[in-house]
Design a protein around this motif. Sequence first.
Motif, PDB file in Angstrom:
ATOM      1  N   PRO A   1      27.926  25.720 -22.535  1.00 32.81           N
ATOM      2  CA  PRO A   1      28.896  24.930 -23.323  1.00 32.81           C
ATOM      3  C   PRO A   1      28.696  23.426 -23.259  1.00 32.81           C
ATOM      4  CG  PRO A   1      29.912  25.658 -21.296  1.00 32.81           C
ATOM      5  CD  PRO A   1      28.546  26.290 -21.312  1.00 32.81           C
ATOM      6  N   ALA A   2      27.814  22.941 -22.414  1.00 31.40           N
ATOM      7  CA  ALA A   2      27.412  21.537 -22.293  1.00 31.40           C
ATOM      8  C   ALA A   2      28.328  20.742 -21.370  1.00 31.40           C
ATOM      9  CB  ALA A   2      27.319  20.845 -23.652  1.00 31.40           C
ATOM     10  N   SER A   3      27.683  19.983 -20.489  1.00 30.78           N
ATOM     11  CA  SER A   3      28.411  19.051 -19.626  1.00 30.78           C
ATOM     12  C   SER A   3      28.959  17.911 -20.478  1.00 30.78           C
ATOM     13  CB  SER A   3      27.480  18.467 -18.562  1.00 30.78           C
ATOM     14  OG  SER A   3      26.989  19.466 -17.712  1.00 30.78           O
ATOM     15  N   TRP A   4      30.030  17.313 -20.002  1.00 34.70           N
ATOM     16  CA  TRP A   4      30.591  16.190 -20.762  1.00 34.70           C
ATOM     17  C   TRP A   4      31.199  15.157 -19.814  1.00 34.70           C
ATOM     18  CZ3 TRP A   4      35.937  15.239 -20.567  1.00 34.70           C
ATOM     19  CH2 TRP A   4      36.722  16.270 -20.033  1.00 34.70           C
ATOM     20  N   THR A   5      31.331  13.967 -20.334  1.00 36.37           N
ATOM     21  CA  THR A   5      31.936  12.872 -19.597  1.00 36.37           C
ATOM     22  C   THR A   5      32.727  12.021 -20.581  1.00 36.37           C
ATOM     23  OG1 THR A   5      31.460  11.070 -18.036  1.00 36.37           O
ATOM     24  CG2 THR A   5      29.967  11.316 -19.914  1.00 36.37           C
ATOM     25  N   GLU A   6      33.556  11.147 -20.061  1.00 32.07           N
ATOM     26  CA  GLU A   6      34.305  10.233 -20.921  1.00 32.07           C
ATOM     27  C   GLU A   6      33.658   8.861 -20.862  1.00 32.07           C
ATOM     28  OE1 GLU A   6      38.290  10.544 -19.357  1.00 32.07           O
ATOM     29  OE2 GLU A   6      38.833  12.039 -20.863  1.00 32.07           O
TER      30      GLU A   6
ATOM     31  N   GLN B   1      25.174  13.678 -26.907  1.00 29.91           N
ATOM     32  CA  GLN B   1      25.879  13.827 -28.181  1.00 29.91           C
ATOM     33  C   GLN B   1      27.253  13.193 -28.051  1.00 29.91           C
ATOM     34  OE1 GLN B   1      26.475  17.866 -29.459  1.00 29.91           O
ATOM     35  NE2 GLN B   1      27.202  17.297 -31.487  1.00 29.91           N
ATOM     36  N   LEU B   2      27.451  12.098 -28.766  1.00 32.63           N
ATOM     37  CA  LEU B   2      28.754  11.456 -28.804  1.00 32.63           C
ATOM     38  C   LEU B   2      29.674  12.268 -29.705  1.00 32.63           C
ATOM     39  CD1 LEU B   2      29.755   8.823 -27.448  1.00 32.63           C
ATOM     40  CD2 LEU B   2      29.450   7.688 -29.648  1.00 32.63           C
ATOM     41  N   ALA B   3      30.953  12.319 -29.382  1.00 31.66           N
ATOM     42  CA  ALA B   3      31.908  13.107 -30.160  1.00 31.66           C
ATOM     43  C   ALA B   3      31.818  12.759 -31.645  1.00 31.66           C
ATOM     44  CB  ALA B   3      33.323  12.849 -29.658  1.00 31.66           C
ATOM     45  N   GLY B   4      31.681  13.799 -32.482  1.00 35.38           N
ATOM     46  CA  GLY B   4      31.599  13.602 -33.918  1.00 35.38           C
ATOM     47  C   GLY B   4      30.217  13.260 -34.428  1.00 35.38           C
ATOM     48  N   LYS B   5      29.231  13.171 -33.533  1.00 35.88           N
ATOM     49  CA  LYS B   5      27.861  12.831 -33.910  1.00 35.88           C
ATOM     50  C   LYS B   5      26.922  13.996 -33.606  1.00 35.88           C
ATOM     51  CE  LYS B   5      29.183   8.614 -34.882  1.00 35.88           C
ATOM     52  NZ  LYS B   5      29.205   8.091 -36.278  1.00 35.88           N
ATOM     53  N   LYS B   6      25.644  13.834 -33.975  1.00 37.48           N
ATOM     54  CA  LYS B   6      24.647  14.857 -33.713  1.00 37.48           C
ATOM     55  C   LYS B   6      24.055  14.689 -32.323  1.00 37.48           C
ATOM     56  CE  LYS B   6      23.127  15.344 -38.550  1.00 37.48           C
ATOM     57  NZ  LYS B   6      21.965  15.252 -39.473  1.00 37.48           N
ATOM     58  N   ARG B   7      23.506  15.787 -31.808  1.00 38.15           N
ATOM     59  CA  ARG B   7      22.751  15.721 -30.558  1.00 38.15           C
ATOM     60  C   ARG B   7      21.462  14.960 -30.814  1.00 38.15           C
ATOM     61  NH1 ARG B   7      20.633  20.921 -26.922  1.00 38.15           N
ATOM     62  NH2 ARG B   7      19.095  19.758 -25.692  1.00 38.15           N
TER      63      ARG B   7
ATOM     64  N   LYS C   1      28.805  14.542 -24.675  1.00 43.32           N
ATOM     65  CA  LYS C   1      28.120  15.672 -24.076  1.00 43.32           C
ATOM     66  C   LYS C   1      26.739  15.218 -23.619  1.00 43.32           C
ATOM     67  CE  LYS C   1      30.372  19.378 -26.709  1.00 43.32           C
ATOM     68  NZ  LYS C   1      30.163  20.517 -27.647  1.00 43.32           N
ATOM     69  N   ILE C   2      26.306  15.737 -22.479  1.00 41.71           N
ATOM     70  CA  ILE C   2      24.995  15.389 -21.946  1.00 41.71           C
ATOM     71  C   ILE C   2      24.199  16.672 -21.748  1.00 41.71           C
ATOM     72  CG2 ILE C   2      23.747  14.312 -20.048  1.00 41.71           C
ATOM     73  CD1 ILE C   2      26.134  12.481 -19.636  1.00 41.71           C
ATOM     74  N   PHE C   3      23.028  16.743 -22.365  1.00 42.09           N
ATOM     75  CA  PHE C   3      22.230  17.973 -22.370  1.00 42.09           C
ATOM     76  C   PHE C   3      21.003  17.911 -21.463  1.00 42.09           C
ATOM     77  CE2 PHE C   3      24.393  17.704 -26.448  1.00 42.09           C
ATOM     78  CZ  PHE C   3      24.965  18.965 -26.561  1.00 42.09           C
ATOM     79  N   LYS C   4      20.526  16.704 -21.194  1.00 49.91           N
ATOM     80  CA  LYS C   4      19.298  16.592 -20.409  1.00 49.91           C
ATOM     81  C   LYS C   4      19.325  15.304 -19.610  1.00 49.91           C
ATOM     82  CE  LYS C   4      14.262  17.110 -20.906  1.00 49.91           C
ATOM     83  NZ  LYS C   4      13.155  17.292 -21.882  1.00 49.91           N
ATOM     84  N   THR C   5      18.991  15.409 -18.324  1.00 48.20           N
ATOM     85  CA  THR C   5      18.934  14.243 -17.459  1.00 48.20           C
ATOM     86  C   THR C   5      17.658  14.285 -16.628  1.00 48.20           C
ATOM     87  OG1 THR C   5      20.212  15.416 -15.768  1.00 48.20           O
ATOM     88  CG2 THR C   5      21.443  13.989 -17.286  1.00 48.20           C
ATOM     89  N   MET C   6      17.406  13.180 -15.938  1.00 51.35           N
ATOM     90  CA  MET C   6      16.252  13.111 -15.051  1.00 51.35           C
ATOM     91  C   MET C   6      16.618  12.230 -13.853  1.00 51.35           C
ATOM     92  SD  MET C   6      13.152  14.104 -14.520  1.00 51.35           S
ATOM     93  CE  MET C   6      12.662  14.683 -16.171  1.00 51.35           C
TER      94      MET C   6
END
Length: 319
Positions: free
Chosen positions: A237-242, A294-300, A254-259
């Motif tokens: 469902p994807a991690s998310w932060t404010e 992915q910012l809310a309302g935008k594309k990944r 939403k954050i899908f990939k980190t390093m």
Amino acid sequence: MKNLRIVFMGTPAFASHSLRVLHEAGANIVAVITAPDKPAGRGRKLTPSDVKQTAIELNIPVLQPEKLKNPDFLQELKSYKPDLQVVVAFRMLPEQVWNLPPKGTFNLHASLLPQYRGAAPINWAVINGETETGVSTFFLNHDIDTGNIIMQQKVAIEPEDDAGTVHDKLMETGARLVVETVKAIADDNIKPIPQERLTKDVELKSAPKIFKEDCKIDWNHRATKVHNRVRGLSPYPASWTEIETPDGKTTTMKIFKTMPRPSSDLKPGESRSDDKTYILVGTADGDLEIKELQLAGKKRMTSIDFLKGYNWQNGTVLK
């Protein structure tokens, strides 16, 4: 296998692949049970499950009961006279269903049981930083995911994997294991192992259903822990932060990939960017570079593409 009358039960793509591979292997699948069609998309159009679409393509009769204890459904199921039932990614079955066929009912579970019993075994294995998982076939009984194990197959979790890529690996491996299990049952060549034998002196890890609040990132955790949680929840469902946007509003990201990156002076949740190629966020013991978001309302998109249209303010705090 052709002598066994098989009823297959499942709903998502993970299950439909097993259905297709089992059919291609020559199994005699006399009926498929799947979820009722559900509204989907902007038009809320009734949409069949992946398993139903595959069953129709393969010309296999489809049953879609609302309730599995419905007398009419049970009567129809019995009319197919199943010798064996195969369950992949379906709901909990009442005893009058799983105990119907003489050869039993077995389930494909996406973990090496008894580890990661529950609804989200793929996600939790990655979240917990496991380097190995697998698939298990086991006979259903009264308790969820506790029946006697028939077969298992291990699958590696590589550092670059996320829940999506592990899902696809297990989908392929699981389909092959379903075929092997059906063949072994047809040949009376199985020696099921009680899970109790495998639980002695072993710490069991569970895989409960994941809710939205479970997906919020806590930047006060160590970098590796945050990184694995992002991996384990990507793509869904994807991690998310404010985050506070330049206009002063708070929105979700939403954050899908980190390093993971070497430690810096950033505090947990504090960020820094060159406004072109990278976004760094501090954790308890180092930084994480956000690679896809992915910012809310935008594309990944990748962080590089995101920064082309977004003025990231250094010091922005993610909560």
